[in-house]
Scaffold this motif. Structure first.
Motif, PDB file in Angstrom:
ATOM      1  N   ALA A 391       0.824  -1.216   0.000  1.00 29.96           N
ATOM      2  CA  ALA A 391       0.000   0.000   0.000  1.00 29.96           C
ATOM      3  C   ALA A 391       0.857   1.264   0.000  1.00 29.96           C
ATOM      4  N   TYR A 392       2.116   1.150   0.479  1.00 26.73           N
ATOM      5  CA  TYR A 392       2.948   2.356   0.621  1.00 26.73           C
ATOM      6  C   TYR A 392       3.820   2.652  -0.587  1.00 26.73           C
ATOM      7  N   GLY A 393       3.948   1.710  -1.505  1.00 25.26           N
ATOM      8  CA  GLY A 393       4.892   2.030  -2.569  1.00 25.26           C
ATOM      9  C   GLY A 393       4.637   1.356  -3.893  1.00 25.26           C
ATOM     10  N   ASN A 394       3.625   0.479  -3.976  1.00 24.35           N
ATOM     11  CA  ASN A 394       3.467  -0.272  -5.219  1.00 24.35           C
ATOM     12  C   ASN A 394       2.327   0.234  -6.104  1.00 24.35           C
ATOM     13  N   TYR A 395       1.669   1.318  -5.685  1.00 21.69           N
ATOM     14  CA  TYR A 395       0.584   1.825  -6.529  1.00 21.69           C
ATOM     15  C   TYR A 395       0.969   3.189  -7.087  1.00 21.69           C
ATOM     16  N   VAL A 396       1.023   3.267  -8.413  1.00 19.97           N
ATOM     17  CA  VAL A 396       1.437   4.509  -9.076  1.00 19.97           C
ATOM     18  C   VAL A 396       0.189   5.299  -9.457  1.00 19.97           C
ATOM     19  N   PRO A 397      -0.018   6.483  -8.867  1.00 23.30           N
ATOM     20  CA  PRO A 397      -1.177   7.296  -9.269  1.00 23.30           C
ATOM     21  C   PRO A 397      -1.102   7.582 -10.777  1.00 23.30           C
ATOM     22  N   SER A 398      -2.184   7.262 -11.494  1.00 27.78           N
ATOM     23  CA  SER A 398      -2.146   7.324 -12.964  1.00 27.78           C
ATOM     24  C   SER A 398      -3.467   7.787 -13.535  1.00 27.78           C
ATOM     25  N   LYS A 399      -3.360   8.408 -14.709  1.00 26.27           N
ATOM     26  CA  LYS A 399      -4.545   8.650 -15.529  1.00 26.27           C
ATOM     27  C   LYS A 399      -4.465   7.588 -16.631  1.00 26.27           C
ATOM     28  N   ILE A 400      -5.142   6.469 -16.394  1.00 24.97           N
ATOM     29  CA  ILE A 400      -4.946   5.271 -17.229  1.00 24.97           C
ATOM     30  C   ILE A 400      -5.208   5.547 -18.717  1.00 24.97           C
ATOM     31  N   GLY A 401      -6.293   6.294 -19.005  1.00 21.50           N
ATOM     32  CA  GLY A 401      -6.664   6.539 -20.395  1.00 21.50           C
ATOM     33  C   GLY A 401      -5.603   7.291 -21.178  1.00 21.50           C
ATOM     34  N   SER A 402      -4.792   8.105 -20.477  1.00 26.25           N
ATOM     35  CA  SER A 402      -3.719   8.830 -21.151  1.00 26.25           C
ATOM     36  C   SER A 402      -2.391   8.093 -21.052  1.00 26.25           C
ATOM     37  N   ARG A 403      -2.274   7.260 -20.029  1.00 24.86           N
ATOM     38  CA  ARG A 403      -1.012   6.540 -19.848  1.00 24.86           C
ATOM     39  C   ARG A 403      -0.813   5.477 -20.937  1.00 24.86           C
ATOM     40  N   TYR A 404      -1.911   4.847 -21.353  1.00 24.52           N
ATOM     41  CA  TYR A 404      -1.847   3.759 -22.346  1.00 24.52           C
ATOM     42  C   TYR A 404      -2.837   4.009 -23.484  1.00 24.52           C
ATOM     43  N   ASP A 405      -2.664   3.213 -24.544  1.00 25.41           N
ATOM     44  CA  ASP A 405      -3.657   3.214 -25.635  1.00 25.41           C
ATOM     45  C   ASP A 405      -4.596   2.016 -25.524  1.00 25.41           C
ATOM     46  N   ALA A 406      -4.165   1.018 -24.775  1.00 26.28           N
ATOM     47  CA  ALA A 406      -5.006  -0.158 -24.529  1.00 26.28           C
ATOM     48  C   ALA A 406      -4.528  -0.796 -23.238  1.00 26.28           C
ATOM     49  N   PHE A 407      -5.384  -1.634 -22.647  1.00 22.66           N
ATOM     50  CA  PHE A 407      -4.992  -2.301 -21.405  1.00 22.66           C
ATOM     51  C   PHE A 407      -5.491  -3.732 -21.422  1.00 22.66           C
ATOM     52  N   ILE A 408      -4.610  -4.665 -21.025  1.00 21.25           N
ATOM     53  CA  ILE A 408      -4.977  -6.084 -20.938  1.00 21.25           C
ATOM     54  C   ILE A 408      -4.944  -6.487 -19.468  1.00 21.25           C
ATOM     55  N   TYR A 409      -6.066  -6.966 -18.997  1.00 22.80           N
ATOM     56  CA  TYR A 409      -6.196  -7.331 -17.585  1.00 22.80           C
ATOM     57  C   TYR A 409      -6.415  -8.824 -17.456  1.00 22.80           C
ATOM     58  N   MET A 410      -5.612  -9.465 -16.606  1.00 19.45           N
ATOM     59  CA  MET A 410      -5.799 -10.879 -16.314  1.00 19.45           C
ATOM     60  C   MET A 410      -6.113 -11.032 -14.838  1.00 19.45           C
ATOM     61  N   ASP A 411      -7.292 -11.556 -14.539  1.00 20.19           N
ATOM     62  CA  ASP A 411      -7.804 -11.522 -13.175  1.00 20.19           C
ATOM     63  C   ASP A 411      -6.913 -12.291 -12.211  1.00 20.19           C
ATOM     64  N   GLN A 412      -6.480 -13.488 -12.623  1.00 21.97           N
ATOM     65  CA  GLN A 412      -5.612 -14.262 -11.755  1.00 21.97           C
ATOM     66  C   GLN A 412      -4.415 -14.759 -12.568  1.00 21.97           C
ATOM     67  N   THR A 413      -3.217 -14.578 -12.028  1.00 26.82           N
ATOM     68  CA  THR A 413      -2.018 -14.904 -12.790  1.00 26.82           C
ATOM     69  C   THR A 413      -1.083 -15.763 -11.949  1.00 26.82           C
ATOM     70  N   LYS A 414      -0.124 -16.397 -12.649  1.00 25.88           N
ATOM     71  CA  LYS A 414       0.824 -17.244 -11.917  1.00 25.88           C
ATOM     72  C   LYS A 414       2.257 -16.814 -12.209  1.00 25.88           C
ATOM     73  N   ALA A 415       3.152 -17.240 -11.346  1.00 28.12           N
ATOM     74  CA  ALA A 415       4.575 -16.890 -11.481  1.00 28.12           C
ATOM     75  C   ALA A 415       5.145 -17.512 -12.749  1.00 28.12           C
ATOM     76  N   LEU A 416       6.106 -16.839 -13.364  1.00 29.97           N
ATOM     77  CA  LEU A 416       6.770 -17.453 -14.517  1.00 29.97           C
ATOM     78  C   LEU A 416       7.742 -18.535 -14.036  1.00 29.97           C
ATOM     79  N   SER A 417       8.286 -19.297 -14.998  1.00 34.02           N
ATOM     80  CA  SER A 417       9.146 -20.447 -14.661  1.00 34.02           C
ATOM     81  C   SER A 417      10.592 -20.172 -15.025  1.00 34.02           C
TER      82      SER A 417
END
Length: 420
Positions: A391-417
């Motif tokens: 909560a203290y350092g991992n959330y970057v205040p952003s205006k998402i619509g201007s920060r990106y042109d598209a966004f891909i969201y994956m609800d649950q993810t796993k660690a890479l190998s």
């Protein structure tokens, strides 16, 4: 009782599309249009899905849109091993895992992993069927490899141009850095009271290589290799000096170097070349739409938008709600699998999750961008990650619509190998 939906959630509900298969990426491929520079982000350096979905998007851009360049947040010397492998420049019969072992600088797992092994194998097969000019190249645009890069310059020049002024300059630069024994930190600390000497040596080296380019033309890109390694040396020297002064300053030096490398790679391959860039969201999402701007920080996505016509640059952000990730408790120690807790209340990721616990994609355009431009916290996980302090350092205040042109969201993810 039923809570009313927040405006940003209403906008997500209205514009998000479900994302399950490669075909579901069609709208993004279409929106990318004729862009020449496509930036693909990630919200961590250790999430399997960010790598596999970027690979799927990249394959489609290569096959359907003629992209032939991939630039990643990795060191130039190590990624050259991949480039030589997929382009068939090396005689050695290495397998893909052998090639990825050249990523021996911490955090090795960023590129030495099963997900990258699979993509690199695909690229090699793809390239076998193409003539030289259509083969896809793979390049690292980061700034850390000061010692490896200067060694590469010296080794190459000793073989090819032993009497050159460049070799003499490279050796002088090397002897300037040698006392620091390959420890960037000790160079950084001593540079506070260092003479201009090292600075002058490295800039003379790069200037000389640039003014004698015709001496180094090479079908296997050894000329590009020489030039970028010399550029890394110059910019890494500046980076390590800046590190002592401030994090914000060294961040800017690093991202400016990445852009310089991208532009060199594009110039080398001709005006029609198209490039895909794989980096963390914090590099590819426009910094002017985040709180980084107030700190005087810039980044790759922002600079590329400023340097190019709007329609030529397309940035895709990535995010997840929860799952597992590969990261470390502190810099330089062994990695482990860490649980990623559900997104913080009122964050961008929470809004995406609250509107349905499924994968989705959003395309921002003139019609809807403004609806996604309220300030909101957007999670970023680095190679060092402590969920309990998130909560203290991992959330970057952003205006998402201007920060990106598209966004891909994956609800649950796993660690890479990781490979090892």
């Amino acid at each position: 009782g039923v809570f009313p939906m927040k405006p940003i959630e209403e906008s997500i509900k209205k514009y998000a599309r479900s994302f399950e298969t490669t075909e579901d990426l069609d709208p993004i491929i279409e929106a990318i249009g004729d862009a020449k520079i496509v930036l693909l982000g990630e919200a961590s350096h250790g999430t399997s899905e960010f790598y596999t979905v970027r690979a799927e998007l990249s394959k489609r851009l290569i096959e359907e849109k003629g992209f032939t360049l991939i630039a990643v947040e990795g060191d130039w010397p190590s990624t050259q091993q991949i480039n030589r492998y997929i382009k068939g420049y090396t005689e050695e019969e290495k397998d893909v895992r052998g090639v990825l072992k050249s990523f021996n600088r911490w955090p090795t797992w960023m590129w030495a992993n099963e997900e990258i092994a699979e993509f690199v194998s695909w690229l090699r097969v793809h390239n076998k069927q193409k003539e030289a000019s259509l083969k896809v190249g793979f390049y690292g645009i980061d700034v850390y490899s000061l010692w490896e890069s200067i060694n590469e310059v010296i080794t190459y020049l000793s073989k090819t141009k032993p009497d050159s002024i460049e070799l003499e300059l490279a050796k002088k630069a090397f002897s300037c850095f040698e006392p620091y024994n390959r420890h960037p930190e000790s160079y950084a600390m001593s540079s506070v009271n260092l003479s201009q000497a090292c600075v002058d040596e490295v800039s003379k080296l790069l200037t000389s290589i640039r003014s004698h380019e015709e001496n180094y033309k090479d079908p296997q890109e050894l000329d590009l290799n020489l030039k970028i390694n010399a550029m890394v040396v110059q910019n890494a020297e500046e980076y390590y000096r800046a590190m002592v002064q401030s994090d914000d300053l060294s961040w800017n030096v690093r991202d400016e170097h990445m852009v310089e490398a991208i532009n060199e790679i594009l110039d080398y391959h001709g005006n029609d070349a198209k490039i895909i860039i794989w980096e963390h969201n914090t590099h590819i999402g426009d910094a002017s739409a985040t709180d980084m701007e107030a700190a005087g920080m810039i980044n790759v996505g922002q600079i590329l938008r400023q340097q190019n016509r709007k329609e030529n640059v397309y940035a895709v952000g990535f995010g997840t709600n929860r799952g597992t990730v590969i990261a470390a408790d502190e810099w330089g120690i062994a990695y482990k699998q860490i649980d990623v807790p559900p997104a913080m209340k009122d964050s961008w990721e929470a809004a995406l999750h609250n509107t349905g616990a499924f994968n989705k994609l959003l395309i921002f355009n003139e019609e809807n961008r403004h609806l996604f431009n309220d300030w909101i916290g957007h999670r970023a996980i680095g190679v060092v990650y402590n969920p309990e302090y998130e909560a203290y350092g991992n959330y970057v205040p952003s205006k998402i619509g201007s920060r990106y042109d598209a966004f891909i969201y994956m609800d649950q993810t796993k660690a890479l190998s990781p490979l090892d």
